[in-house]
Design an enzyme around this catalytic site. Structure first.
Site, PDB file in Angstrom:
ATOM      1  N   LYS A  77       0.834  -1.214   0.000  1.00 58.73           N
ATOM      2  CA  LYS A  77       0.000   0.000   0.000  1.00 58.73           C
ATOM      3  C   LYS A  77       0.868   1.262   0.000  1.00 58.73           C
ATOM      4  O   LYS A  77       0.637   2.180  -0.788  1.00 58.73           O
ATOM      5  CB  LYS A  77      -0.948  -0.019   1.199  1.00 58.73           C
ATOM      6  N   THR A  78       1.853   1.308   0.880  1.00 58.32           N
ATOM      7  CA  THR A  78       2.743   2.469   0.922  1.00 58.32           C
ATOM      8  C   THR A  78       3.540   2.590  -0.371  1.00 58.32           C
ATOM      9  O   THR A  78       3.708   3.686  -0.925  1.00 58.32           O
ATOM     10  CB  THR A  78       3.701   2.364   2.116  1.00 58.32           C
ATOM     11  N   ASP A 122      -1.068   6.850   6.532  1.00 64.12           N
ATOM     12  CA  ASP A 122      -1.099   5.422   6.841  1.00 64.12           C
ATOM     13  C   ASP A 122      -1.960   5.176   8.078  1.00 64.12           C
ATOM     14  O   ASP A 122      -2.088   6.043   8.945  1.00 64.12           O
ATOM     15  CB  ASP A 122       0.324   4.921   7.077  1.00 64.12           C
ATOM     16  N   THR A 171      -5.325  -1.279   7.241  1.00 67.32           N
ATOM     17  CA  THR A 171      -5.496  -2.726   7.307  1.00 67.32           C
ATOM     18  C   THR A 171      -6.857  -3.087   7.893  1.00 67.32           C
ATOM     19  O   THR A 171      -7.201  -4.260   7.968  1.00 67.32           O
ATOM     20  CB  THR A 171      -4.382  -3.354   8.171  1.00 67.32           C
ATOM     21  N   ARG A 230       6.439  -8.346   1.313  1.00 64.04           N
ATOM     22  CA  ARG A 230       7.315  -7.980   2.429  1.00 64.04           C
ATOM     23  C   ARG A 230       7.954  -9.209   3.046  1.00 64.04           C
ATOM     24  O   ARG A 230       9.145  -9.207   3.378  1.00 64.04           O
ATOM     25  CB  ARG A 230       6.528  -7.202   3.486  1.00 64.04           C
TER      26      ARG A 230
END
Length: 351
Positions: A77-78, A122, A171, A230
């Site tokens: 997302k980032t 975020d 999230t 990740r």
């Protein structure tokens, strides 16, 4: 002639001794994020739509509509927010909702943004109500409501700001208020990546880290990465460490197998604590159902950690299910651990 076997970490003197200087290539770790939509692997439908929206905004010389990104942690997302800013060739500002303590914090950022700036927040579900209220007008009218004075002499003025694109990531999409969600013109939901996409990410990252990786080793890493880039990049870095200490010029299947074994990660990507959660449900609660709070206490974690970090992948992999009565291990989960969930000599309803 005796067959030559690959070296083991146990046979290397000083393998556990840390070196004070950085390992070669460590300075490249921060460059693993893709910088354009073309480099961004996976989420094909989302990327195709975003490419259309970005092109249209650039051709009209307008700011992109506000973008809402949801999905489990570690899916990009980032990274996507940064990619959008680069594709638009505009400034990028980033913060997190917990860092915005007071309305003046938000006002300080928005009054200094340049035109068409991508402003990334975020964990946007953690915004305080006063700041969220301020965002409503900023997102729709590109103005800020500000109160001057106190008591009977107080008055409200509106401060114009430059058109900008708010990118909100979370999230926990269900915890974001409906009025805020409705103000986002573009909504993107991240899904777990398939093995082919994760394998491509592993190979790309290995190239950036300047380490060769065998095709079979990349496939094994992809299977063990929980569908999360990740996690894949984290495992790749650790396999690079194992390969270096083993004296291997490339990451091979042997390196990955030994590395995953030492990290206690199985071929489904389950770590020790994941398997412990399943084992506790099976052995202590006969396969379930068991409530989230009871399970969290049993495994020594908070309910939030259990629900946000561990359960999504266990459910996605078909090993665990949530029911109105609680958590239950599936038949597949029992088979994966080689255990049977039995209640009173009979198979429970989950079978």
């Amino acid at each position: 002639m005796a067959k030559k076997t690959a070296p083991s970490l146990d046979a290397i003197p000083g393998a556990g001794i840390a070196r004070p200087e950085p390992l070669p290539g460590d300075e490249k770790d921060h460059n693993l994020r893709p910088r354009s939509l073309g480099e961004f692997i996976g989420q094909a439908a989302m990327k195709e739509n975003l490419a259309v929206f970005i092109r249209a905004a650039r051709e009209r010389n307008e700011s992109l509509d506000h973008l809402f990104l949801t999905g489990p942690p570690g899916l990009g997302k980032t990274t996507l927010a940064q990619v959008v800013a680069r594709e638009l060739a505009v400034d990028f500002k980033v913060t997190s909702a917990p860092a915005l303590e007071k309305p003046k914090d938000l006002a300080g950022i928005l009054t200094t943004v340049t035109e068409k700036t991508v402003f990334f927040i975020d964990e946007i579900h953690r915004l305080k109500p006063a700041i969220e209220e301020m965002l409503y007008i900023a997102m729709e009218d590109y103005e800020l409501d500000w109160i001057i004075g106190q008591g009977p002499s107080a008055r409200t003025i509106r401060i114009p700001i430059q058109p900008f694109t708010l990118v909100g990531a979370t999230t926990k999409a269900g915890n974001v208020s409906s009025p805020l969600v409705s103000r986002f013109g573009i909504r993107c939901r991240f899904d777990f990546y398939n093995e082919d996409d994760i394998k491509a990410i592993v190979r790309r990252s290995a190239g950036i880290l300047d380490i060769e990786i065998d095709d079979d080793a990349a496939s094994l890493l992809a299977v063990s990465a929980r569908g999360t880039p990740r996690v894949a990049n984290r495992l790749l870095r650790r396999m690079r460490d194992f390969a270096q200490v083993l004296g291997q010029e490339a990451i091979t299947v042997h390196v990955v197998e030994e590395g995953l074994g030492r990290l206690e990660i199985d071929r489904l990507g389950l770590e020790k604590h994941d398997r412990e959660i399943l084992r506790i449900i099976i052995e202590r609660y006969a396969g379930g159902p068991v409530g989230a709070e009871t399970l969290a206490i049993s495994v020594g974690e908070s309910v939030d950690t259990l629900e946000d970090y561990y359960e999504p992948f266990l459910i996605q992999a078909g090993l665990l299910q949530r029911t109105p009565r609680g958590r239950m291990v599936t038949a597949q989960g029992c088979r994966h651990l080689g255990l049977d969930a039995v209640r009173g000599g009979q198979e429970p309803s989950l079978f």
